[in-house]
Design a protein around this motif. Structure first.
Motif, PDB file in Angstrom:
ATOM      1  N   THR A 165      11.824  -8.749  38.163  1.00 53.39           N
ATOM      2  CA  THR A 165      13.069  -9.195  37.519  1.00 53.39           C
ATOM      3  C   THR A 165      13.306  -8.441  36.224  1.00 53.39           C
ATOM      4  O   THR A 165      14.424  -8.006  35.946  1.00 53.39           O
ATOM      5  N   GLN A 185       8.814 -18.573  38.038  1.00 53.22           N
ATOM      6  CA  GLN A 185       8.531 -17.313  38.722  1.00 53.22           C
ATOM      7  C   GLN A 185       7.053 -16.998  38.628  1.00 53.22           C
ATOM      8  O   GLN A 185       6.400 -17.337  37.643  1.00 53.22           O
ATOM      9  N   GLU A 218       6.971 -11.545  40.550  1.00 54.25           N
ATOM     10  CA  GLU A 218       8.421 -11.757  40.612  1.00 54.25           C
ATOM     11  C   GLU A 218       9.049 -11.470  39.255  1.00 54.25           C
ATOM     12  O   GLU A 218      10.085 -10.817  39.161  1.00 54.25           O
TER      13      GLU A 218
END
Length: 128
Positions: free
Chosen positions: A51, A43, A47
């Protein structure tokens, strides 16, 4: 140095054990979430921040840096404009993240009982 059970040379219960710092990084509020998130794959910073809801940029950067230093997370800068930075688990980080994911599953399975216990505790505290 031997640990309490005597099966390894490191004892995280000893304040001078170098493994204690690693334990603190892995088991920190954000460390367990970052490692678990990266188990799903590479990632980018943004991102990963989405998350791991609620983590600040500063805390995510510090967590990633600590986990990278411990050899659990790999940071790769892609030479493009603007630069892209990808984070992934190392071979050392994968088994730790898998254990963390198992903990997530155990917590999930236990939540009905945990909620009952919390409710009972709160009632006792309110009554007393």
């Amino acid at each position: 140095m031997l640990n309490v059970s005597g099966d390894t040379e490191f004892d995280v219960f000893d304040r001078n054990c170098p493994g204690r710092a690693v334990m603190e990084h892995v088991a920190s509020r954000w460390g367990v979430l970052v490692l678990g998130a990266l188990l799903d794959g590479t990632q980018r910073f943004g991102e990963l921040r989405r998350t791991v809801g609620g983590v600040s940029e500063k805390m995510l950067a510090q967590t990633l840096q600590a986990l990278e230093r411990d050899g659990l997370v790999h940071r790769e800068v892609r030479p493009v404009i603007p630069p892209h930075v990808d984070y992934s688990l190392t071979d050392l980080g994968v088994p730790m993240a898998e254990h963390i994911r198992a903990l997530y599953r155990q917590i999930d399975r236990s939540m009905p009982e945990v909620l009952v216990a919390q409710g009972a505790y709160d009632e006792r505290k309110a009554a007393g």
